[in-house]
Design a protein around this motif. Structure first.
Motif, PDB file in Angstrom:
ATOM      1  N   THR A   1       0.695  -7.551  30.377  1.00 39.99           N
ATOM      2  CA  THR A   1      -0.610  -8.178  30.211  1.00 39.99           C
ATOM      3  C   THR A   1      -0.616  -9.030  28.944  1.00 39.99           C
ATOM      4  N   PHE A   2      -0.991 -10.286  29.124  1.00 40.79           N
ATOM      5  CA  PHE A   2      -1.180 -11.219  28.010  1.00 40.79           C
ATOM      6  C   PHE A   2      -2.689 -11.422  27.877  1.00 40.79           C
ATOM      7  N   ASP A   3      -3.317 -10.700  26.947  1.00 40.04           N
ATOM      8  CA  ASP A   3      -4.772 -10.777  26.803  1.00 40.04           C
ATOM      9  C   ASP A   3      -5.146 -10.517  25.353  1.00 40.04           C
ATOM     10  N   PRO A   4      -5.628 -11.508  24.643  1.00 37.70           N
ATOM     11  CA  PRO A   4      -5.922 -12.882  25.069  1.00 37.70           C
ATOM     12  C   PRO A   4      -4.671 -13.749  24.974  1.00 37.70           C
ATOM     13  N   ILE A   5      -4.644 -14.788  25.806  1.00 40.66           N
ATOM     14  CA  ILE A   5      -3.508 -15.701  25.765  1.00 40.66           C
ATOM     15  C   ILE A   5      -3.949 -17.140  25.519  1.00 40.66           C
ATOM     16  N   SER A   6      -5.104 -17.534  26.046  1.00 40.59           N
ATOM     17  CA  SER A   6      -5.595 -18.916  25.917  1.00 40.59           C
ATOM     18  C   SER A   6      -4.513 -19.930  26.302  1.00 40.59           C
ATOM     19  N   LEU A   7      -4.034 -19.788  27.535  1.00 37.33           N
ATOM     20  CA  LEU A   7      -2.990 -20.664  28.071  1.00 37.33           C
ATOM     21  C   LEU A   7      -3.658 -21.919  28.630  1.00 37.33           C
ATOM     22  N   THR A   8      -3.486 -23.005  27.930  1.00 42.03           N
ATOM     23  CA  THR A   8      -4.134 -24.251  28.331  1.00 42.03           C
ATOM     24  C   THR A   8      -3.584 -24.739  29.672  1.00 42.03           C
ATOM     25  N   ASP A   9      -4.296 -25.616  30.333  1.00 44.22           N
ATOM     26  CA  ASP A   9      -3.821 -26.150  31.612  1.00 44.22           C
ATOM     27  C   ASP A   9      -2.840 -27.306  31.383  1.00 44.22           C
TER      28      ASP A   9
ATOM     29  N   HIS B   1       4.394 -15.033  24.297  1.00 46.58           N
ATOM     30  CA  HIS B   1       3.110 -14.693  23.684  1.00 46.58           C
ATOM     31  C   HIS B   1       3.048 -13.172  23.485  1.00 46.58           C
ATOM     32  N   PRO B   2       2.182 -12.689  22.601  1.00 46.35           N
ATOM     33  CA  PRO B   2       2.012 -11.240  22.452  1.00 46.35           C
ATOM     34  C   PRO B   2       1.583 -10.614  23.786  1.00 46.35           C
ATOM     35  N   PHE B   3       2.104  -9.403  24.067  1.00 49.24           N
ATOM     36  CA  PHE B   3       1.844  -8.772  25.365  1.00 49.24           C
ATOM     37  C   PHE B   3       1.705  -7.270  25.208  1.00 49.24           C
TER      38      PHE B   3
ATOM     39  N   TYR C   1       0.793 -29.953  28.393  1.00 47.84           N
ATOM     40  CA  TYR C   1       1.833 -29.441  29.294  1.00 47.84           C
ATOM     41  C   TYR C   1       2.653 -28.319  28.655  1.00 47.84           C
ATOM     42  N   SER C   2       3.174 -28.540  27.446  1.00 48.44           N
ATOM     43  CA  SER C   2       4.045 -27.524  26.836  1.00 48.44           C
ATOM     44  C   SER C   2       3.285 -26.250  26.474  1.00 48.44           C
ATOM     45  N   ALA C   3       2.004 -26.367  26.153  1.00 49.70           N
ATOM     46  CA  ALA C   3       1.204 -25.182  25.825  1.00 49.70           C
ATOM     47  C   ALA C   3       0.703 -24.462  27.074  1.00 49.70           C
ATOM     48  N   SER C   4       1.024 -24.979  28.268  1.00 46.03           N
ATOM     49  CA  SER C   4       0.588 -24.354  29.512  1.00 46.03           C
ATOM     50  C   SER C   4       1.628 -23.385  30.069  1.00 46.03           C
ATOM     51  N   GLU C   5       2.751 -23.232  29.357  1.00 45.06           N
ATOM     52  CA  GLU C   5       3.864 -22.429  29.858  1.00 45.06           C
ATOM     53  C   GLU C   5       4.006 -21.123  29.089  1.00 45.06           C
ATOM     54  N   GLY C   6       4.570 -20.135  29.773  1.00 41.96           N
ATOM     55  CA  GLY C   6       4.869 -18.864  29.138  1.00 41.96           C
ATOM     56  C   GLY C   6       5.968 -18.150  29.898  1.00 41.96           C
ATOM     57  N   TYR C   7       6.482 -17.062  29.306  1.00 41.53           N
ATOM     58  CA  TYR C   7       7.517 -16.285  29.986  1.00 41.53           C
ATOM     59  C   TYR C   7       7.517 -14.849  29.467  1.00 41.53           C
ATOM     60  N   PHE C   8       8.128 -13.983  30.261  1.00 38.49           N
ATOM     61  CA  PHE C   8       8.416 -12.608  29.864  1.00 38.49           C
ATOM     62  C   PHE C   8       9.823 -12.297  30.342  1.00 38.49           C
ATOM     63  N   ALA C   9      10.649 -11.719  29.479  1.00 43.44           N
ATOM     64  CA  ALA C   9      12.034 -11.418  29.834  1.00 43.44           C
ATOM     65  C   ALA C   9      12.360  -9.965  29.505  1.00 43.44           C
ATOM     66  N   PHE C  10      13.275  -9.414  30.283  1.00 45.47           N
ATOM     67  CA  PHE C  10      13.727  -8.046  30.052  1.00 45.47           C
ATOM     68  C   PHE C  10      15.103  -7.855  30.682  1.00 45.47           C
ATOM     69  N   ARG C  11      15.718  -6.727  30.366  1.00 46.84           N
ATOM     70  CA  ARG C  11      17.008  -6.362  30.941  1.00 46.84           C
ATOM     71  C   ARG C  11      16.855  -4.992  31.601  1.00 46.84           C
TER      72      ARG C  11
ATOM     73  N   PHE D   1      -7.428 -17.354  30.135  1.00 45.53           N
ATOM     74  CA  PHE D   1      -7.617 -16.484  28.978  1.00 45.53           C
ATOM     75  C   PHE D   1      -6.857 -15.172  29.101  1.00 45.53           C
ATOM     76  N   LYS D   2      -6.439 -14.844  30.322  1.00 46.36           N
ATOM     77  CA  LYS D   2      -5.690 -13.608  30.566  1.00 46.36           C
ATOM     78  C   LYS D   2      -4.658 -13.887  31.661  1.00 46.36           C
ATOM     79  N   VAL D   3      -3.421 -13.457  31.434  1.00 53.09           N
ATOM     80  CA  VAL D   3      -2.367 -13.552  32.443  1.00 53.09           C
ATOM     81  C   VAL D   3      -1.770 -12.160  32.588  1.00 53.09           C
ATOM     82  N   VAL D   4      -1.642 -11.710  33.842  1.00 52.27           N
ATOM     83  CA  VAL D   4      -1.049 -10.401  34.119  1.00 52.27           C
ATOM     84  C   VAL D   4       0.112 -10.599  35.089  1.00 52.27           C
ATOM     85  N   LEU D   5       1.269 -10.041  34.722  1.00 51.14           N
ATOM     86  CA  LEU D   5       2.450 -10.062  35.584  1.00 51.14           C
ATOM     87  C   LEU D   5       2.621  -8.668  36.176  1.00 51.14           C
ATOM     88  N   VAL D   6       2.792  -8.596  37.489  1.00 49.60           N
ATOM     89  CA  VAL D   6       3.013  -7.321  38.160  1.00 49.60           C
ATOM     90  C   VAL D   6       4.331  -7.433  38.915  1.00 49.60           C
TER      91      VAL D   6
END
Length: 171
Positions: free
Chosen positions: A88-96, A73-75, A101-111, A49-54
């Protein structure tokens, strides 16, 4: 692609730099940026339900040039203590993966731009920590961008004016 010849298991959670792993330190200009992507996948057995990238950014990166943010996803984005990028992706509801399978993936990109001038022989090493809900983090393998200056001799032509003399002989 690399995936077509690799066999065996892999970690779907990673951080990659979208440029060659070795850059010519002499050819970088002020417009050069390193594109990074942090990919994550819920390989657990329930919805996250929540994913945090540090991501603690290397001192060889100019944090004032962070740009071009996009994600699956919104962040919410924060820069903590000057160098720690927290996404922080909250809420994300990232299925297993077992459920979808395809709904279990996410990404964040930057330059981001490296600190210039790039010093020959240095490497920017970065990894990210990915937190799924309140579990221990998944630590990515490092994304490495190295700087080098090309060395070598140019090719000699076969013209009569070109010759190679090696001294002493035998060399």
């Amino acid at each position: 692609s690399v995936a077509t010849w690799l066999n065996g298991s892999f970690d779907p959670n990673d951080k990659v730099a979208g440029c060659p792993p070795v850059m010519n330190a002499n050819s970088l200009d002020s417009s050069f940026t390193i594109p990074y992507t942090i990919r994550f996948q819920n390989t657990g057995n329930d919805t996250a339900f929540k994913v945090v990238l540090v991501d603690t950014l290397s001192p060889l990166l100019d944090v004032t040039t962070l740009s071009d943010f996009h994600a699956s996803h919104p962040f919410e984005l924060a820069l903590v203590e000057g160098r720690i990028l927290v996404v922080t992706f909250d809420p994300i509801s990232l299925t297993d993966t077992g459920t979808n399978y395809s709904a279990s993936e996410g990404y964040f990109a930057f330059r981001i731009k490296p600190v210039l001038p790039a010093i020959n022989g240095t490497a920017i090493v970065n990894r990210a920590a990915i937190f799924f809900d309140y579990n221990m983090p998944v630590i990515t393998a490092p994304a490495i961008v190295a700087f080098a200056s090309p060395v070598g001799l140019s090719d000699l032509t076969s013209s009569a004016s070109s010759s190679l003399i090696v001294f002493p002989n035998p060399a």
